[in-house]
Design an enzyme around this catalytic site. Structure first.
Site, short mmCIF file in Angstrom:
data_model
loop_
_atom_site.label_atom_id
_atom_site.label_comp_id
_atom_site.label_asym_id
_atom_site.label_seq_id
_atom_site.Cartn_x
_atom_site.Cartn_y
_atom_site.Cartn_z
N LYS A 75 0.84 -1.20 0.00
CA LYS A 75 0.00 0.00 0.00
C LYS A 75 0.88 1.25 0.00
O LYS A 75 1.88 1.32 0.72
CB LYS A 75 -0.91 -0.02 1.23
CG LYS A 75 -1.88 1.13 1.34
CD LYS A 75 -2.74 0.96 2.58
CE LYS A 75 -3.74 2.06 2.77
NZ LYS A 75 -4.57 1.87 3.98
N SER A 151 -9.26 1.71 3.60
CA SER A 151 -8.43 2.46 2.67
C SER A 151 -7.42 1.60 1.93
O SER A 151 -6.75 2.09 1.01
CB SER A 151 -7.68 3.57 3.44
OG SER A 151 -6.83 3.02 4.42
N SER A 175 -9.34 -0.54 7.72
CA SER A 175 -8.85 -0.34 6.35
C SER A 175 -8.26 -1.58 5.70
O SER A 175 -8.06 -1.60 4.49
CB SER A 175 -7.80 0.79 6.33
OG SER A 175 -8.42 2.03 6.54
#
Length: 463
Positions: A75, A151, A175
């Protein structure tokens, strides 16, 4: 689409090598990322070089670790040496030199994993869907008209589509688990401190780093890599003394399982409720002692908003007085409403709510080994929206009531697929354990996964 546990067996036998695995991952990115927009960048040359080095090690029988050569993406919140970490924001200057790896990246390099790219995130990882002014909208691998969640939405989409075997996400309020549920994969928010975090998150001890994979076993193997201490994080835990894969097949017979469909304040889509209740029945038929419990918790959203958006305000403050004018408008509004107005007394009051919730959960786990809930009360809604149509609030905690409480309590929480809606969207089951019981949470997830076939389903984009 082979799990890492099988992939490395092929490396060891010589049936194929890490270059083959890397080539397959990159081919999937080239074929599919145009549909989902999950990758910020791909460094094909660096990945190919790493894969060749791994193949040479396997050829002479000297891999750096049991998972040497497994393809992985990261990420774009987590630092990666030599690559920009843009955090989904136009506020971040791409100019280098970007000299540092975060602990998670460093441990992956040490294991020999093939790191070849970075995944999309909303701006500074602030919300439960993945879209940003900088990188656009990330879409669901099961239906590109829907959100993948966030996220860590880019990480979830790449994992679901075989654009890498693993990914590493962050989880400050769900997330890893929100996109895990929406995308039909496995994701773990470990006990706080189990995976070191550096630089320290502005969201404080709400923020965790966790593994994302297509099977529970792969999640455990990736956690083995990530859960190693780093001196830059003074709050990290000691290294585990055994592999998280050890004991994974111990089953659930005799375990005491509490089932709460709503924590006392949530409300579920009927298809979600039915799927999760069926999953609980599977655990009971596997030998677990299951009680449906009425927790009657008070929704801690107001306290979470204070803690979360005070952190977001801290992030934006570093980018100048006009930062609010240059970011996601919903983020700017939330920071103005909650973060900038929060006082020290407000923060302490929110911390007191957090401590009381932790005490309540500690009391629950005196009687029960794990708690089962839905991961999400809904399935994926339209991409590019902050909330479902007609929802009373644009803030993501309003539609993800079962994830953020366990960031407040720092407990391990696992999501794994437990069914699909009539329109083909994944539904997630959440397994929560007491702090430090990560291995037990994974064991329960493994027992459920082995008794069902939801994890074998493949998104329509794969044909």
């Amino acid at each position: 689409m082979l799990p890492a546990s099988e992939l490395v067996a092929g490396f060891a036998s010589g049936a194929y090598d890490p270059v083959d695995a890397f080539d397959a991952s990159v081919a999937a990115v080239k074929a599919l990322d145009g549909e989902v927009n999950a990758m910020v960048m791909v460094d094909e040359a660096a990945g190919a070089a790493s894969a060749r080095e791994s193949a040479a090690r396997w050829k002479v029988g000297s891999p750096l670790s049991p998972v040497d050569g497994v393809p992985v993406t990261i990420k774009d919140i987590i630092l990666t040496r030599g690559w920009p970490t843009l955090r989904g924001s136009r506020l971040v200057d791409e100019a280098g030199p970007w000299p540092d790896d975060s602990p998670a990246t460093a441990r992956l390099r040490e294991s020999g994993a093939v790191i070849f790219g970075k995944n999309t995130t909303p701006e500074f990882g602030w919300k439960g869907v993945t879209d940003s002014l900088r990188h656009g909208v990330t879409r669901n691998p099961w239906d590109p008209s829907r959100t993948t969640g966030g996220s860590s939405g880019g990480a979830a989409a790449t994992t679901a589509l075989g654009m890498g075997t693993w990914s590493v996400g962050t989880d400050g309020g769900g997330s890893v688990r929100i996109p895990g549920s929406f995308s039909g994969i496995v994701g773990l928010k470990p006990t706080y401190g189990q995976v070191p975090v550096w630089p320290a998150s502005a969201y404080g001890t709400l923020s965790h780093i966790g593994p994302m994979a297509r099977t529970v076993r792969d999640c455990a193997l990736l956690l083995d890599v990530l859960a190693q201490p780093d001196p830059r994080d003074w709050s990290c835990l000691p290294a585990p003394i055994t592999s998280y894969a050890d004991g994974l097949d111990g089953g659930v017979r005799g375990l005491r399982v509490a089932f709460s469909p709503d924590l006392g304040y949530g409300r579920n889509d009927p298809e979600v409720e039915a799927a999760v209740r069926s999953a609980v029945d599977v655990l009971a038929s596997s030998g677990a002692v299951v009680d449906e419990v009425a927790l009657e918790l008070d929704d801690p959203a107001d306290a979470f908003h204070t803690l979360w958006f005070a952190g977001a305000a801290k992030v934006l403050r570093a980018y100048g007085d006009d930062a609010l004018e240059r970011v996601d408008p919903v983020l700017a509004q939330a920071v103005s409403s909650f973060g900038l107005s929060a006082t020290a007394a407000d923060f302490l009051d929110a911390t007191a709510v957090r401590m009381a919730l932790g005490e309540r959960m500690g009391e629950l786990h005196r009687s029960y080994d794990v708690l089962i809930t839905p991961t999400m009360p809904i399935t994926a809604f339209a991409a590019g929206q902050a909330a479902p149509d007609g929802w009373p609030s644009q803030l993501w905690p309003s539609w993800t009531p079962y994830t953020y409480p366990f960031n407040m309590t720092q407990q391990p929480a696992l999501t794994l697929p437990c069914g699909f809606s009539e329109d083909g969207l994944p539904i997630g089951l959440q397994v929560v354990g007491p702090r430090f019981a990560d291995a037990l949470v994974l064991r329960v997830g493994q027992a459920y996964e082995q008794a069902t076939d939801w994890h074998t389903r493949r998104p329509p984009l794969l044909g």
